[in-house]
Design a protein around this motif. Structure first.
Motif, PDB file in Angstrom:
ATOM      1  N   ALA A   1      86.616 -13.634  21.390  1.00 55.29           N
ATOM      2  CA  ALA A   1      86.903 -14.506  20.239  1.00 55.29           C
ATOM      3  C   ALA A   1      87.617 -13.717  19.140  1.00 55.29           C
ATOM      4  O   ALA A   1      87.541 -12.491  19.080  1.00 55.29           O
ATOM      5  CB  ALA A   1      85.601 -15.093  19.701  1.00 55.29           C
ATOM      6  N   ASP A   2      88.296 -14.439  18.267  1.00 52.98           N
ATOM      7  CA  ASP A   2      88.971 -13.767  17.159  1.00 52.98           C
ATOM      8  C   ASP A   2      87.931 -13.175  16.197  1.00 52.98           C
ATOM      9  O   ASP A   2      86.780 -13.601  16.172  1.00 52.98           O
ATOM     10  CB  ASP A   2      89.912 -14.739  16.427  1.00 52.98           C
ATOM     11  CG  ASP A   2      89.150 -15.854  15.747  1.00 52.98           C
ATOM     12  OD1 ASP A   2      88.829 -15.708  14.547  1.00 52.98           O
ATOM     13  OD2 ASP A   2      88.865 -16.865  16.414  1.00 52.98           O
ATOM     14  N   TYR A   3      88.341 -12.202  15.432  1.00 52.24           N
ATOM     15  CA  TYR A   3      87.398 -11.463  14.602  1.00 52.24           C
ATOM     16  C   TYR A   3      86.739 -12.316  13.531  1.00 52.24           C
ATOM     17  O   TYR A   3      85.579 -12.100  13.189  1.00 52.24           O
ATOM     18  CB  TYR A   3      88.052 -10.205  14.003  1.00 52.24           C
ATOM     19  CG  TYR A   3      88.916 -10.452  12.790  1.00 52.24           C
ATOM     20  CD1 TYR A   3      88.392 -10.261  11.510  1.00 52.24           C
ATOM     21  CD2 TYR A   3      90.234 -10.852  12.908  1.00 52.24           C
ATOM     22  CE1 TYR A   3      89.177 -10.466  10.386  1.00 52.24           C
ATOM     23  CE2 TYR A   3      91.016 -11.070  11.795  1.00 52.24           C
ATOM     24  CZ  TYR A   3      90.492 -10.873  10.534  1.00 52.24           C
ATOM     25  OH  TYR A   3      91.255 -11.082   9.426  1.00 52.24           O
ATOM     26  N   ILE A   4      87.427 -13.313  12.999  1.00 55.05           N
ATOM     27  CA  ILE A   4      86.829 -14.185  11.981  1.00 55.05           C
ATOM     28  C   ILE A   4      85.668 -14.972  12.586  1.00 55.05           C
ATOM     29  O   ILE A   4      84.595 -15.072  11.986  1.00 55.05           O
ATOM     30  CB  ILE A   4      87.881 -15.161  11.385  1.00 55.05           C
ATOM     31  CG1 ILE A   4      88.969 -14.393  10.634  1.00 55.05           C
ATOM     32  CG2 ILE A   4      87.218 -16.203  10.495  1.00 55.05           C
ATOM     33  CD1 ILE A   4      88.506 -13.727   9.350  1.00 55.05           C
ATOM     34  N   THR A   5      85.861 -15.508  13.766  1.00 55.19           N
ATOM     35  CA  THR A   5      84.796 -16.244  14.454  1.00 55.19           C
ATOM     36  C   THR A   5      83.608 -15.329  14.722  1.00 55.19           C
ATOM     37  O   THR A   5      82.456 -15.701  14.477  1.00 55.19           O
ATOM     38  CB  THR A   5      85.319 -16.843  15.776  1.00 55.19           C
ATOM     39  OG1 THR A   5      86.397 -17.740  15.481  1.00 55.19           O
ATOM     40  CG2 THR A   5      84.225 -17.576  16.521  1.00 55.19           C
ATOM     41  N   LYS A   6      83.875 -14.127  15.218  1.00 48.52           N
ATOM     42  CA  LYS A   6      82.790 -13.178  15.508  1.00 48.52           C
ATOM     43  C   LYS A   6      82.030 -12.808  14.239  1.00 48.52           C
ATOM     44  O   LYS A   6      80.801 -12.836  14.223  1.00 48.52           O
ATOM     45  CB  LYS A   6      83.335 -11.914  16.188  1.00 48.52           C
ATOM     46  CG  LYS A   6      83.765 -12.154  17.619  1.00 48.52           C
ATOM     47  CD  LYS A   6      84.040 -10.866  18.351  1.00 48.52           C
ATOM     48  CE  LYS A   6      85.410 -10.353  18.050  1.00 48.52           C
ATOM     49  NZ  LYS A   6      85.855  -9.270  18.947  1.00 48.52           N
ATOM     50  N   LEU A   7      82.740 -12.483  13.180  1.00 47.32           N
ATOM     51  CA  LEU A   7      82.080 -12.098  11.927  1.00 47.32           C
ATOM     52  C   LEU A   7      81.267 -13.254  11.348  1.00 47.32           C
ATOM     53  O   LEU A   7      80.143 -13.050  10.861  1.00 47.32           O
ATOM     54  CB  LEU A   7      83.109 -11.604  10.912  1.00 47.32           C
ATOM     55  CG  LEU A   7      83.795 -10.282  11.241  1.00 47.32           C
ATOM     56  CD1 LEU A   7      84.874  -9.983  10.201  1.00 47.32           C
ATOM     57  CD2 LEU A   7      82.807  -9.144  11.331  1.00 47.32           C
ATOM     58  N   ASP A   8      81.818 -14.457  11.408  1.00 47.91           N
ATOM     59  CA  ASP A   8      81.104 -15.629  10.900  1.00 47.91           C
ATOM     60  C   ASP A   8      79.834 -15.875  11.705  1.00 47.91           C
ATOM     61  O   ASP A   8      78.757 -16.090  11.136  1.00 47.91           O
ATOM     62  CB  ASP A   8      82.018 -16.855  10.937  1.00 47.91           C
ATOM     63  CG  ASP A   8      81.366 -18.078  10.322  1.00 47.91           C
ATOM     64  OD1 ASP A   8      80.713 -17.950   9.264  1.00 47.91           O
ATOM     65  OD2 ASP A   8      81.502 -19.168  10.899  1.00 47.91           O
ATOM     66  N   ALA A   9      79.949 -15.832  13.015  1.00 51.70           N
ATOM     67  CA  ALA A   9      78.775 -16.052  13.871  1.00 51.70           C
ATOM     68  C   ALA A   9      77.724 -14.975  13.636  1.00 51.70           C
ATOM     69  O   ALA A   9      76.529 -15.280  13.493  1.00 51.70           O
ATOM     70  CB  ALA A   9      79.199 -16.070  15.339  1.00 51.70           C
ATOM     71  N   ILE A  10      78.138 -13.720  13.579  1.00 55.17           N
ATOM     72  CA  ILE A  10      77.193 -12.618  13.363  1.00 55.17           C
ATOM     73  C   ILE A  10      76.476 -12.784  12.027  1.00 55.17           C
ATOM     74  O   ILE A  10      75.253 -12.616  11.945  1.00 55.17           O
ATOM     75  CB  ILE A  10      77.912 -11.255  13.450  1.00 55.17           C
ATOM     76  CG1 ILE A  10      78.356 -10.993  14.892  1.00 55.17           C
ATOM     77  CG2 ILE A  10      77.002 -10.130  12.952  1.00 55.17           C
ATOM     78  CD1 ILE A  10      79.339  -9.836  15.023  1.00 55.17           C
ATOM     79  N   GLN A  11      77.215 -13.135  10.991  1.00 61.68           N
ATOM     80  CA  GLN A  11      76.597 -13.333   9.673  1.00 61.68           C
ATOM     81  C   GLN A  11      75.589 -14.480   9.715  1.00 61.68           C
ATOM     82  O   GLN A  11      74.490 -14.372   9.161  1.00 61.68           O
ATOM     83  CB  GLN A  11      77.664 -13.592   8.625  1.00 61.68           C
ATOM     84  CG  GLN A  11      77.120 -13.606   7.213  1.00 61.68           C
ATOM     85  CD  GLN A  11      78.230 -13.651   6.187  1.00 61.68           C
ATOM     86  OE1 GLN A  11      79.293 -14.219   6.426  1.00 61.68           O
ATOM     87  NE2 GLN A  11      77.985 -13.050   5.039  1.00 61.68           N
TER      88      GLN A  11
END
Length: 64
Positions: A24-34
């Motif tokens: 996944a793109d980094y924005i999706t990953k960062l949002d999900a992780i947060q």
């Protein structure tokens, strides 16, 4: 997307991201992780509160 794992033998938890998450793109990953961190912190805090309440109730029973 990510599996939470627990080893009773080691007493350790870990995560296992699936390939689809890693791609996944980094924005999706960062949002999900947060979001997951927030949810896990709430679960942790609620568990601590509940266990504290149980401990206090047991302590009060012994003092009666």
């Amino acid at each position: 997307m990510i599996s939470l794992r627990w080893s009773w033998a080691k007493g350790e938890g870990s995560i296992k991201p699936r390939e689809s998450f890693l791609q996944a793109d980094y924005i999706t990953k960062l949002d999900a992780i947060q979001d997951w961190i927030h949810d896990l912190e709430q679960l942790y805090n609620n568990t601590m509160i509940e266990e504290h309440k149980k401990s206090e109730a047991k302590r009060m029973e012994k003092n009666i």
